[in-house]
Design an enzyme around this catalytic site. Structure first.
Site, PDB file in Angstrom:
ATOM      1  NE  ARG A   1      -3.833  -2.220   2.313  1.00 50.46           N
ATOM      2  CZ  ARG A   1      -4.204  -2.631   3.576  1.00 50.46           C
ATOM      3  NH1 ARG A   1      -4.103  -2.210   4.675  1.00 50.46           N
ATOM      4  NH2 ARG A   1      -5.022  -3.840   3.449  1.00 50.46           N
TER       5      ARG A   1
ATOM      6  NE  ARG B   1      20.832  -9.239   2.616  1.00 50.65           N
ATOM      7  CZ  ARG B   1      21.920  -8.939   1.927  1.00 50.65           C
ATOM      8  NH1 ARG B   1      22.340  -7.562   2.101  1.00 50.65           N
ATOM      9  NH2 ARG B   1      22.401  -9.670   1.469  1.00 50.65           N
TER      10      ARG B   1
END
Lengths: 192, 192, 192
Positions: free
Chosen positions: C76, C149
């Site tokens: 979204r 990460r």
């Protein structure tokens, strides 16, 4: 038939126990078949306790295998040759439907078994089958259009949350009875 | 209290069962060690019944870890930095080989264990190892070219179907003996 | 030795043993509550032996569900509508973080349970929780940038290798005691 811990041992019998001895006292040189039988009975009863879970697992594996085959057919139909996974949106939808189902597959199996073992096999199996139906409709819907995937996706997500809730209640109940000595599920059952 | 196997059977008592009583009747104030021993024996026998399944599971996890490492090496070799997964077809083939193996991994573990527990641990383990060999050849083949992935892919798919068949027969047999009181596998064994 | 259900109860012995008989000798028409109790005790003790593993499994499923929801929110936020999974690098990083966690999820569950059952539930649960923390930091880091990460990825990979090592030691120990009659873990414990 609980015994008072402070009670004296019952008076031993005085005569005529010879024949019973043969029946009761195990010769230690002979394997204890009674224990073995009991062991087998315990294992059999455990297989009973998860045979329906195993059935739903096989059904879910068959469903995943079906999804994988559909991706292979979609590759041929829309001329998307491996290793490509994009370029044709019709193929991409089928591929995404399968990938998404795969992502949820391990989560589903994990909570299905925990809910079935720690809460209730029957309820877990019912919700599990509804989840698989939802997944099937999701796959069929997504293959047609991105919008048609939504309502079965929400449905199967709800089923997964119910399984997570059942698994959580079952495990927390087990931990409570194990570490606090209090079994809430048993208490609720005795009230009902 | 182990007994010499060549020792004669203890002479049965003729009168006054007092000593036997100590042997036979459990004082309820003392924990039931016999049951505990039986419980441990049951659990030990269950670990026996799945130790080879556990070994194959560890091997399959190591194989998946190896595939993941190969993807990392391929990223370096073909200069495809994360989060990208496309742009170089040599990398894409390695990546797809790993993704496809991952998709089948949960299905494989699920049917491996059900086939091993409900049908036969030995057979499930053999087919499971063949599946892992097929997956290894599939990965190596796919890394070279898309065509070379095909024959090991078909082979490992066959192994998976054999596991699904074994799992299904085992679970249906269990459900039949559980709900219909008839055990087809036992009946077949008694005929052979 | 099955008994006709309509048969009268066997005549109790005439002297000395009457009360004991009632206590000791089971009427075969009555379900064997002792075995059942023992069976339940065995099963209860098995649930004890995996209740914490089940708890960690539920936590890991919740974590995976959280990652999946984050992908939906990222779709979204960055306007990437299904079935597309590329086109915006911010979305791609979140998506890859979830996909990578999913790839390792089955491997994690597999070795967590084998390490917990064959080696030590307590240690497996501790390492498992550290793995889940590492995965959470990995997801958060990857969502910000590809570099962030790395360190939690290495950490969670280490935790996974520790679980694999524990599972391997436990299963090899079980196979040794099962097929060679020698239990190395027990031997080490008796030395310490």
């Amino acid at each position: 038939m609980r015994h008072d811990v402070t009670a004296p041992l019952p008076v031993p019998p005085v005569a005529g126990c010879r024949r019973k001895r043969v029946l009761w006292l195990r010769d230690p040189r002979v394997p204890d078949t009674r224990t073995t039988t009991s062991g087998r009975r315990v294992m059999a009863s455990m297989l009973d306790d998860c045979s329906l879970l195993a059935l739903v697992t096989i059904l879910s594996v068959l469903e995943q295998a079906y999804f994988s085959l559909q991706v292979i057919y979609a590759r041929r139909k829309f001329h998307v040759s491996p290793p490509r996974v994009s370029g044709n949106e019709d193929f991409e939808r089928v591929y995404r439907a399968q990938t998404n189902s795969t992502e949820y597959f391990s989560m589903f199996l994990g909570v299905l078994w925990i809910a079935g073992i720690f809460f209730s096999q029957g309820l877990a199996v019912c919700v599990g089958i509804l989840y698989l139906c939802g997944r099937y409709k999701y796959f069929k819907g997504y293959a047609e259009s991105a919008v048609k995937r939504l309502s079965p996706l929400y449905f199967s997500a709800k089923m997964l949350w119910i399984l997570i809730a059942m698994a959580s209640v079952g495990v927390l109940n087990q931990l409570s009875s194990q570490y606090l000595g209090y079994n809430p599920m048993m208490a609720v059952k005795s009230i009902l």
